[in-house]
Scaffold this motif. Structure first.
Motif, PDB file in Angstrom:
ATOM      1  N   ARG A 370       0.830  -1.208   0.000  1.00  0.00           N
ATOM      2  CA  ARG A 370       0.000   0.000   0.000  1.00  0.00           C
ATOM      3  C   ARG A 370       0.868   1.263   0.000  1.00  0.00           C
ATOM      4  O   ARG A 370       0.609   2.204  -0.756  1.00  0.00           O
ATOM      5  CB  ARG A 370      -0.921  -0.001   1.219  1.00  0.00           C
ATOM      6  N   GLU A 371       1.911   1.273   0.836  1.00  0.00           N
ATOM      7  CA  GLU A 371       2.796   2.444   0.901  1.00  0.00           C
ATOM      8  C   GLU A 371       3.498   2.672  -0.430  1.00  0.00           C
ATOM      9  O   GLU A 371       3.667   3.817  -0.869  1.00  0.00           O
ATOM     10  CB  GLU A 371       3.822   2.250   2.018  1.00  0.00           C
ATOM     11  N   ARG A 372       3.902   1.579  -1.072  1.00  0.00           N
ATOM     12  CA  ARG A 372       4.586   1.706  -2.362  1.00  0.00           C
ATOM     13  C   ARG A 372       3.658   2.317  -3.404  1.00  0.00           C
ATOM     14  O   ARG A 372       4.058   3.198  -4.173  1.00  0.00           O
ATOM     15  CB  ARG A 372       5.074   0.326  -2.832  1.00  0.00           C
ATOM     16  N   LYS A 373       2.422   1.876  -3.416  1.00  0.00           N
ATOM     17  CA  LYS A 373       1.465   2.399  -4.394  1.00  0.00           C
ATOM     18  C   LYS A 373       1.116   3.861  -4.113  1.00  0.00           C
ATOM     19  O   LYS A 373       0.937   4.650  -5.040  1.00  0.00           O
ATOM     20  CB  LYS A 373       0.206   1.535  -4.401  1.00  0.00           C
ATOM     21  N   GLU A 374       1.027   4.221  -2.830  1.00  0.00           N
ATOM     22  CA  GLU A 374       0.718   5.605  -2.467  1.00  0.00           C
ATOM     23  C   GLU A 374       1.840   6.558  -2.879  1.00  0.00           C
ATOM     24  O   GLU A 374       1.608   7.702  -3.251  1.00  0.00           O
ATOM     25  CB  GLU A 374       0.478   5.708  -0.954  1.00  0.00           C
ATOM     26  N   LEU A 375       3.078   6.065  -2.778  1.00  0.00           N
ATOM     27  CA  LEU A 375       4.234   6.900  -3.117  1.00  0.00           C
ATOM     28  C   LEU A 375       4.569   6.878  -4.603  1.00  0.00           C
ATOM     29  O   LEU A 375       5.335   7.708  -5.079  1.00  0.00           O
ATOM     30  CB  LEU A 375       5.474   6.442  -2.332  1.00  0.00           C
TER      31      LEU A 375
END
Length: 632
Positions: A370-375
């Motif tokens: 999720r963090e990777r996709k948000e960034l």
């Protein structure tokens, strides 16, 4: 010109050097870089390691459970309680190349090194060297000076326990301004105990030992709280420990072979990373991204290999592809197959038996995803911006060789200077070695990153360009420079910039510091000279000493900033005699605690601590002035 060179190339140009002469002339071939002790892989630590390795091999052969290591004023003594070198061979074992007991597989199996070079290199590169051996009530010792036998003592009766003692003082003409740093020595010796349960190492009054191997190592290295209990898998030839921390953002690995810490990894670590990803994907039956699976993992692997092949004499990277000769098998088992099969079976079983751990790992993967996709959106914009700017970027003056280039001849020497302003960067740029030294110029004081998220790394153009220059966005695997050096003035503003840059790396790239890549450049405060000699002084005591030794009325120049030092002079401070102060994390506090104390809200405790402990080399700087600027 070519004809002249051809005519000068005769039989007289062909020389054969004795091993001692060759080691002293080309020490890098045997111990890697020389250095002054500011880096964990500097030559003086390799000398210590070579001496300790032999004692470790004795322990691994079940002879002697204790090793004593003493270091004082540059003098090193290593005493084990193994079998002791045969008394009639103590000179040959430490002075004649390719002589040793490790060629006899009956005496040493799966030892650390088999090349017979180690203690000879220590001897040849030492100002003074002594070997002492005790066997069955008899003792004999030999003393060497610069590798040459000085005195061979006769055998004498003794009540000492069996074992070997090596004493040496590194040659200061080879290791200029060297200094053993306790943090590096302690780390090296602790690593030995994790891999050799039952071994006690005594170092300058401290005792190191381990009860649980790599599990103990991870518990010491973890920042914050572990997300799940450490997974500890162990059998005869392989040991693995795995967990995640709630504070860690990057991958952290420790790898070992036959009792040897392989700081640069190798075939076994690559196999472990691949095997872990494959096992996790199969267990959850999901094709997760490898980066999401491994993000924030803290892992350690240790394997035993028959006749290991390392990529250099210093044995920091394993090159072997097989586990060694196995008389019971027709074919040699590859390290990749061995690690994959071993880890897959045992880790899969562990996760089935511990569903709470399996659930915690899955949650960690999903959070990373999720963090990777948000960034991803802001990362894409930042990369595009960095790519456009890099075409016209005057901040980075790059060098030709890089740490992540396997073909680079001098990759271990590569460094990047992070400077304040164009004046300082100009002096360094003009005097640097363009092969290995790069320069990155800051606009001024960088942003205080304490408490900010990694989003700021992409939104702040300067931080994004620095991240791109170092190539550390995802991990340290492709780090472009071995030494990342903060080069600021020795004044209040310079100290503040140092602190802000250290905060940046601690907040977002702590592994750069943990792996010993971040340094502070030491530059002289004074130049003292007469008509015959020039001295550069880095402290007030050095200035006073120079004044006393250079006679009447020498000329004294005070350097207020890096920009005041001419390029012709600057080359002396960033060349072979460069002085670097490593940024080292202590074991008493976590990164979070350190940042909160130094960069959080102002507190009386912090003010008192700074005033009591701040070392100011410039006598003209008032500590309270420094404190006032830092607190502002």
């Amino acid at each position: 010109m070519s004809e002249i060179l051809h005519e000068q190339y005769t039989e007289d140009n062909i020389k054969t050097l004795e091993p001692r002469e060759h080691v002293r002339l080309r020490p890098g071939m045997y111990i890697g870089k020389l250095g002054d002790g500011s880096s964990a892989d500097d030559g003086i630590y390799i000398l210590l390691k070579e001496a300790v390795d032999n004692s470790i091999d004795e322990f691994r052969m079940k002879y002697g459970k204790r090793i004593d290591v003493k270091i004082s004023d540059g003098k090193v003594t290593v005493r084990d309680f193994g079998r002791g070198i045969p008394l009639g061979k103590i000179v040959e074992v430490v002075s004649i190349m390719n002589t040793g007991g490790k060629y006899d597989e009956g005496a040493f199996k799966k030892s650390i090194g088999l090349n017979g070079v180690g203690t000879k290199a220590v001897n040849f590169l030492s100002k003074y060297f002594q070997v002492k051996s005790v066997r069955e009530g008899k003792m004999r010792r030999a003393e060497f000076v610069e590798g040459r036998l000085e005195t061979l003592h006769e055998e004498v009766e003794t009540s000492e326990r069996n074992g070997t003692e090596i004493t040496f003082i590194p040659d200061e003409t080879i290791f200029v301004n060297y200094k053993f740093r306790t943090e590096y020595v302690s780390r090296m010796l602790r690593n030995y105990t994790y891999l050799n349960l039952g071994l006690k190492i005594y170092f300058n009054g401290e005792v190191y030992e381990s009860q649980n191997g790599l599990k103990d190592l991870l518990e010491e290295e973890i920042e914050g709280e572990i997300v799940y209990p450490i997974i500890h898998i162990k059998d005869e030839d392989m040991e693995v420990a795995i967990t995640h921390s709630d504070k860690s953002q990057s991958e952290t690995y420790f790898s070992f072979v036959n009792g040897q810490y392989t700081s640069q990894g190798g075939t076994h670590l690559n196999a472990f990373k691949e095997a872990y990803v494959k096992t996790i994907r199969e267990f959850y039956n999901k094709n997760f991204e490898a980066a999401d699976i491994r993000k924030a993992i803290i892992g350690a692997i240790y394997i035993n290999v028959g006749n290991p092949v390392f990529e250099s004499q210093t044995k920091t990277k394993l090159g072997s592809t097989t586990m060694g000769q196995d008389k019971d098998k027709n074919e040699l088992e590859t390290i990749k197959t061995f690690v994959t099969n071993n880890l897959k079976n045992k880790l899969d079983n562990y996760l089935h038996q511990h569903p709470e751990t399996a659930e915690a790992i899955l949650k960690k993967i999903l959070i990373s995803e999720r963090e990777r996709k948000e960034l991803s959106g802001i990362q894409k914009l930042a990369r595009e911006r960095a790519k456009k700017v890099s075409l016209h970027n005057k901040k980075l003056r790059d060098c030709r060789q890089h740490y992540n280039d396997q073909k680079a001849v001098r990759k271990g020497e590569t460094m990047i200077f992070i400077t304040e302003g164009d004046s300082a960067s100009g002096s360094i740029t003009k005097s640097r070695d363009v092969e290995t030294q790069a320069v990155f110029s800051l606009k001024g004081k960088p942003l205080n990153c304490f408490g900010l998220t990694k989003r700021v790394v992409y939104e702040n153009e300067e931080f994004n360009l620095l991240q791109a220059a170092l190539n550390i966005e995802d991990s340290l695997e492709d780090l472009r420079y071995n030494h990342v050096i903060i080069a600021t003035d020795a004044d209040v503003d310079g100290m503040h910039i140092r602190l802000l840059m250290i905060t940046f790396f601690l907040q977002f790239f702590p592994d750069l510091i943990k792996n010993g890549h971040l340094y502070i450049l030491q530059t002289p405060l004074f130049r003292v000279r007469n008509k015959k000699e020039t001295r550069y002084c880095y402290s007030e005591p050095e200035r006073i000493k120079a004044l006393n030794e250079l006679g009447k009325n020498p000329e004294i120049t005070r350097f207020k900033g890096l920009g005041e030092i001419s390029p012709d002079e600057f080359k002396h401070f960033i060349g072979k005699d460069i002085r670097l102060e490593p940024v080292v994390l202590g074991k008493d506090q976590t990164i979070e605690q350190i940042l909160e104390f130094y960069m959080g809200k102002n507190t009386p405790d912090r003010q008192t601590f700074i005033l009591e402990n701040l070392v100011v080399e410039d006598p003209d700087i008032d500590k309270k002035e420094v404190l006032s600027d830092m607190e502002s």
